[in-house]
Every structure is written in structure tokens, then in C-alpha cells.
Design a protein around this motif. Structure first.
Motif, PDB file in Angstrom:
ATOM      1  N   HIS A  20    -131.381 -32.084 -87.845  1.00 60.68           N
ATOM      2  CA  HIS A  20    -132.145 -31.408 -86.782  1.00 60.68           C
ATOM      3  C   HIS A  20    -133.354 -32.243 -86.374  1.00 60.68           C
ATOM      4  CE1 HIS A  20    -130.668 -27.031 -87.599  1.00 60.68           C
ATOM      5  NE2 HIS A  20    -129.976 -27.609 -86.638  1.00 60.68           N
ATOM      6  N   SER A  21    -134.105 -32.668 -87.353  1.00 59.56           N
ATOM      7  CA  SER A  21    -135.325 -33.419 -87.083  1.00 59.56           C
ATOM      8  C   SER A  21    -135.026 -34.738 -86.390  1.00 59.56           C
ATOM      9  CB  SER A  21    -136.069 -33.671 -88.395  1.00 59.56           C
ATOM     10  OG  SER A  21    -137.235 -34.432 -88.180  1.00 59.56           O
ATOM     11  N   ALA A  22    -133.990 -35.443 -86.868  1.00 60.80           N
ATOM     12  CA  ALA A  22    -133.673 -36.756 -86.322  1.00 60.80           C
ATOM     13  C   ALA A  22    -133.152 -36.684 -84.891  1.00 60.80           C
ATOM     14  CB  ALA A  22    -132.648 -37.445 -87.209  1.00 60.80           C
ATOM     15  N   LEU A  23    -132.433 -35.622 -84.556  1.00 62.34           N
ATOM     16  CA  LEU A  23    -131.782 -35.523 -83.247  1.00 62.34           C
ATOM     17  C   LEU A  23    -132.597 -34.758 -82.214  1.00 62.34           C
ATOM     18  CD1 LEU A  23    -128.126 -34.801 -84.450  1.00 62.34           C
ATOM     19  CD2 LEU A  23    -129.039 -36.957 -83.580  1.00 62.34           C
ATOM     20  N   GLN A  24    -133.721 -34.212 -82.611  1.00 64.76           N
ATOM     21  CA  GLN A  24    -134.546 -33.419 -81.697  1.00 64.76           C
ATOM     22  C   GLN A  24    -134.905 -34.225 -80.457  1.00 64.76           C
ATOM     23  OE1 GLN A  24    -135.360 -30.112 -82.726  1.00 64.76           O
ATOM     24  NE2 GLN A  24    -135.786 -29.905 -80.538  1.00 64.76           N
ATOM     25  N   GLY A  25    -134.614 -33.675 -79.307  1.00 63.97           N
ATOM     26  CA  GLY A  25    -134.977 -34.306 -78.042  1.00 63.97           C
ATOM     27  C   GLY A  25    -133.932 -35.228 -77.461  1.00 63.97           C
ATOM     28  N   ALA A  26    -132.884 -35.542 -78.217  1.00 66.11           N
ATOM     29  CA  ALA A  26    -131.866 -36.473 -77.723  1.00 66.11           C
ATOM     30  C   ALA A  26    -131.017 -35.823 -76.641  1.00 66.11           C
ATOM     31  CB  ALA A  26    -130.978 -36.937 -78.870  1.00 66.11           C
ATOM     32  N   GLU A  27    -130.782 -36.570 -75.576  1.00 64.41           N
ATOM     33  CA  GLU A  27    -129.868 -36.116 -74.528  1.00 64.41           C
ATOM     34  C   GLU A  27    -128.427 -36.490 -74.864  1.00 64.41           C
ATOM     35  OE1 GLU A  27    -131.366 -37.096 -70.409  1.00 64.41           O
ATOM     36  OE2 GLU A  27    -132.814 -38.202 -71.629  1.00 64.41           O
ATOM     37  N   ILE A  28    -128.259 -37.679 -75.394  1.00 69.87           N
ATOM     38  CA  ILE A  28    -126.929 -38.211 -75.724  1.00 69.87           C
ATOM     39  C   ILE A  28    -126.958 -38.697 -77.165  1.00 69.87           C
ATOM     40  CG2 ILE A  28    -125.183 -39.956 -75.162  1.00 69.87           C
ATOM     41  CD1 ILE A  28    -126.388 -40.055 -72.329  1.00 69.87           C
ATOM     42  N   VAL A  29    -125.901 -38.387 -77.900  1.00 72.35           N
ATOM     43  CA  VAL A  29    -125.776 -38.858 -79.285  1.00 72.35           C
ATOM     44  C   VAL A  29    -124.504 -39.681 -79.416  1.00 72.35           C
ATOM     45  CG1 VAL A  29    -125.399 -38.174 -81.685  1.00 72.35           C
ATOM     46  CG2 VAL A  29    -127.071 -36.955 -80.290  1.00 72.35           C
ATOM     47  N   PHE A  30    -124.661 -40.916 -79.877  1.00 72.82           N
ATOM     48  CA  PHE A  30    -123.525 -41.729 -80.306  1.00 72.82           C
ATOM     49  C   PHE A  30    -123.414 -41.545 -81.810  1.00 72.82           C
ATOM     50  CE2 PHE A  30    -124.490 -43.770 -76.291  1.00 72.82           C
ATOM     51  CZ  PHE A  30    -123.254 -44.189 -75.808  1.00 72.82           C
ATOM     52  N   HIS A  31    -122.353 -40.881 -82.233  1.00 74.47           N
ATOM     53  CA  HIS A  31    -122.217 -40.579 -83.666  1.00 74.47           C
ATOM     54  C   HIS A  31    -121.304 -41.604 -84.324  1.00 74.47           C
ATOM     55  CE1 HIS A  31    -121.919 -38.728 -87.455  1.00 74.47           C
ATOM     56  NE2 HIS A  31    -120.811 -38.037 -87.245  1.00 74.47           N
ATOM     57  N   LEU A  32    -121.938 -42.589 -84.981  1.00 73.20           N
ATOM     58  CA  LEU A  32    -121.213 -43.643 -85.682  1.00 73.20           C
ATOM     59  C   LEU A  32    -121.419 -43.585 -87.191  1.00 73.20           C
ATOM     60  CD1 LEU A  32    -121.563 -44.762 -82.660  1.00 73.20           C
ATOM     61  CD2 LEU A  32    -121.220 -47.002 -83.682  1.00 73.20           C
ATOM     62  N   ALA A  33    -122.311 -42.726 -87.672  1.00 78.37           N
ATOM     63  CA  ALA A  33    -122.578 -42.660 -89.111  1.00 78.37           C
ATOM     64  C   ALA A  33    -121.331 -42.201 -89.863  1.00 78.37           C
ATOM     65  CB  ALA A  33    -123.732 -41.699 -89.385  1.00 78.37           C
ATOM     66  N   ALA A  34    -120.991 -42.922 -90.914  1.00 75.28           N
ATOM     67  CA  ALA A  34    -119.817 -42.582 -91.719  1.00 75.28           C
ATOM     68  C   ALA A  34    -119.807 -43.437 -92.971  1.00 75.28           C
ATOM     69  CB  ALA A  34    -118.525 -42.824 -90.928  1.00 75.28           C
ATOM     70  N   GLN A  35    -119.081 -42.958 -93.960  1.00 76.87           N
ATOM     71  CA  GLN A  35    -118.721 -43.794 -95.097  1.00 76.87           C
ATOM     72  C   GLN A  35    -117.482 -44.582 -94.674  1.00 76.87           C
ATOM     73  OE1 GLN A  35    -120.238 -44.328 -97.881  1.00 76.87           O
ATOM     74  NE2 GLN A  35    -121.727 -42.671 -97.982  1.00 76.87           N
ATOM     75  N   HIS A  36    -117.595 -45.890 -94.600  1.00 80.19           N
ATOM     76  CA  HIS A  36    -116.486 -46.681 -94.065  1.00 80.19           C
ATOM     77  C   HIS A  36    -116.509 -48.077 -94.662  1.00 80.19           C
ATOM     78  CE1 HIS A  36    -119.094 -49.094 -91.388  1.00 80.19           C
ATOM     79  NE2 HIS A  36    -119.834 -48.002 -91.367  1.00 80.19           N
ATOM     80  N   GLY A  37    -115.425 -48.789 -94.424  1.00 81.75           N
ATOM     81  CA  GLY A  37    -115.301 -50.154 -94.897  1.00 81.75           C
ATOM     82  C   GLY A  37    -113.946 -50.696 -94.501  1.00 81.75           C
ATOM     83  N   GLY A  38    -113.531 -51.779 -95.128  1.00 81.05           N
ATOM     84  CA  GLY A  38    -112.249 -52.379 -94.824  1.00 81.05           C
ATOM     85  C   GLY A  38    -111.105 -51.693 -95.548  1.00 81.05           C
ATOM     86  N   ARG A  39    -109.950 -52.380 -95.580  1.00 79.98           N
ATOM     87  CA  ARG A  39    -108.747 -51.769 -96.147  1.00 79.98           C
ATOM     88  C   ARG A  39    -108.927 -51.375 -97.601  1.00 79.98           C
ATOM     89  NH1 ARG A  39    -105.361 -48.281 -95.584  1.00 79.98           N
ATOM     90  NH2 ARG A  39    -105.635 -48.904 -93.401  1.00 79.98           N
TER      91      ARG A  39
END
Length: 336
Positions: A70-89
Motif C-alpha cells: 500500500h505504502s509503496a504504490l500510493q499515488g501510482a497511476e500505472i504499475v508495471f508488476h515485475l517483482a517475482a522469485q525467478h531465475g533460469g532453468r
């Protein structure tokens, strides 16, 4: 005035490989950017020029927690959501518990977007949502078109299940609440700043350290369509601007490249010709994953501009200039 000028945009996972390139492009479009990251995978140095110039704000947040989202996104008009646990194969195959965290991250971010009244969400999905039964034969490659994702679902491991759940959730939220949603299915992204756990980066690192025998995961016949990060960024921006109804679009090259051919290209560019050691006992993944990008051409006017041969040579030059042989050796020791 352009669509982007003056917008307030939040990028989750903002210090990561792909997101940092996206932020470069957003800053160039006169966007007020907030990069949100817990730095578990991201590197603040990727954002340093923008932070020093005051063109990007950085917020440290663990997006598993709704109050922090909530705090981090307050005021944002557009959100690109790329946060994830990820990696290669190796990560996708071996780290099932960690990739399962993506169910929680996505649910929290989507709820926070609704609560703070975000106008648009772009969601970074993956070719991992496609049914595995379509990806078993490297001699008979199915071009994976968006409509192929449906019952009977068979996504790639827990990571693919989480990305599929994210897509379906956003489709439901758009239908129920009218929030504008676009979804990009990324196909094997590579480029400068890519993680050492990713295949192309690992190949280049092995060439940098002069590994001999040179280890290749699988038997080399696996087919991929590696997509340069610059093309992914262009596709993301177009999708966020032009798609509002939660339609998913593939972002890939349609180039079908065998792993062994990618290896030979990198080794030739590095003027290095070791013995190649094929390791089919190591994680291999689907044997044939190639995108159909007809929908992206139609809906976005998007086609990839960087062919693999050019992009991988450019990336190899960057890697050789950035990392010493010892640093490459340490990366391979850590990530396999």
C-alpha cells in the motif's frame, strides 16, 4: 503530449535486470518513476545514474506484506508488476518452494493496486504458462499462440502455475472492477545486466573464464527464442499504452535457436574452441519453446528488432568488458 509524459509510474522489482531497462526507457519519456524492490535479487547499481540525478525514487519494500505494498504504490497511476522469485532453468526446476512465493506476491500487489486506485497494471507473465505437451519435440516446433493457454492447463512447474494464476486473477479483476490490465508473456529474455543463472549469461561467463571442457546443460537440441531485453521493453510500453482488457500478448522473437547453436555462436565470437561437454542429466526444460507474435503485431504494431546473433554478440562484448575471468568463475560456481 505523449501518453507517458508526466505520468506517475511504479515498477515492482525495479532494481532487477528487465525492470532496470524499463526504467531507463520510462525516464527518457519524462515519467515520474518509483522503483520498488527488496534487493533480494535486484541490484541498486542498475538504477544509480537515475538515483543520482533525482529522476527515480527508490522504495525498499517486501511486497509479501500488504501494508508495505500500500505504502509503496500510493499515488501510482500505472504499475508495471515485475517483482517475482525467478531465475533460469535450474531455478525453475529446483526452487519450487521459492517460486511458490509468487502466488502471494501477486495477490498482495493486485489487492494494493485496487485499494490505492491504480489506473493500469502491466503484468510480466511468461512463456512458462504454455502447456508442456506442446513443447516436447524440437524437430516439430509448435509456434505458441496466446489462445493455446486454456484447459487442459499444463504450465511449466510451480513458476508457470503462479504466472498463469496471476493472469487469470487479473482477468477476473478487470471484469469485476474495470481496472485496466495488460499482460506480456516474456520468452527467454537476455541482454546486458542479465542474471548469471540465465542460460545465455552462463554460456558467456563460461567463455569468459575459458572453461574447458565447456559445460552445456541438456543435449544441445533444445530450441528457444531468446529475446533481447530492448525488444521486451518496447513491447511492455506498447502493451501498457494500448491494451486495457487483460488480453495477453507474447513478447518473443519467433527465431528458433538451438542451444548448441547459441553455444557455438558465443564461442566463435570469443575466439575460444574448447571441448563441449553435453550434460543431459542437468535441468533441460521444454525441448521446443518458440512464440507466435502475430497478436503483438496486430494489437501493438510490435515486432522485435534485435536478431539473436547481433544481440548475443553485443551482450558478450558487454560481459567481457564488465567482468573478469575470476568474477565469471565465481558466478558459475554459485549458479551452476
Amino acid at each position: 503530449m505523449s501518453f507517458w509524459s508526466g505520468r506517475y509510474v511504479a515498477v515492482t522489482g525495479g532494481a532487477s535486470f528487465i525492470a532496470s531497462h524499463l526504467i531507463d526507457a520510462l525516464v527518457a519519456r519524462d515519467v515520474h518513476v518509483v522503483a520498488i524492490d527488496d534487493l533480494s535479487l535486484g541490484r541498486l547499481e542498475y538504477l544509480k545514474p537515475h538515483l543520482d540525478a533525482g529522476t527515480v525514487e527508490f522504495v525498499s519494500a517486501n511486497l509479501m506484506y500488504l501494508t508495505q505494498a500500500h505504502s509503496a504504490l500510493q499515488g501510482a497511476e500505472i504499475v508495471f508488476h515485475l517483482a517475482a522469485q525467478h531465475g533460469g532453468r535450474g531455478f525453475v526446476d529446483r526452487e519450487q518452494a521459492r517460486t511458490a512465493q509468487n502466488f502471494g506476491i501477486d495477490a498482495t500487489v493486485f489487492q494494493a493496486c485496487l485499494d490505492v486506485k491504480v489506473e493500469r497494471i502491466f503484468y510480466a507473465s511468461s512463456g512458462c504458462v504454455y502447456p508442456l505437451f506442446l513443447q516436447y519435440d524440437p524437430k516439430n516446433v509448435h509456434r505458441l499462440a496466446e489462445e493455446m493457454v486454456g484447459p487442459p492447463y499444463e504450465p511449466d512447474n510451480v513458476y508457470g502455475h503462479a504466472k498463469l494464476a496471476g493472469e487469470l486473477t487479473l482477468r477476473a479483476l478487470h471484469a469485476a472492477y474495470g481496472i485496466k490490465v495488460s499482460i506480456g508473456r516474456f520468452f527467454t529474455v537476455y541482454g546486458e545486466r542479465s542474471y548469471p543463472s540465465h542460460a545465455v549469461t552462463a554460456m558467456i561467463a563460461r567463455a569468459r573464464m575459458r572453461q574447458d571442457p565447456f559445460v552445456v546443460w541438456g543435449d544441445g537440441s533444445q530450441v528457444r527464442n531468446w529475446t533481447h531485453v530492448s525488444d521486451i521493453v518496447t513491447g511492455m510500453l506498447l502493451a501498457a499504452e494500448r491494451i486495457e482488457d487483460a488480453t495477453a500478448v507474447n513478447l518473443g522473437t519467433e527465431e528458433a535457436t538451438r542451444v548448441i547453436d547459441a553455444v557455438r555462436l558465443i564461442l566463435d565470437h570469443a575466439w575460444f574452441h574448447p571441448v563441449i561437454a553435453l550434460r543431459p542429466d542437468l535441468p533441460t526444460g521444454p525441448l521446443a519453446r518458440v512464440a507466435d507474435v502475430a497478436r503483438a503485431r496486430e494489437r501493438l504494431g510490435w515486432t522485435p528488432q534485435v536478431c539473436f546473433a547481433d544481440g548475443v554478440r553485443r551482450m558478450a562484448d558487454w560481459y567481457f568488458e564488465t567482468y573478469s575471468p575470476d568474477e565469471a568463475r565465481a558466478a558459475i560456481a554459485t549458479h551452476g
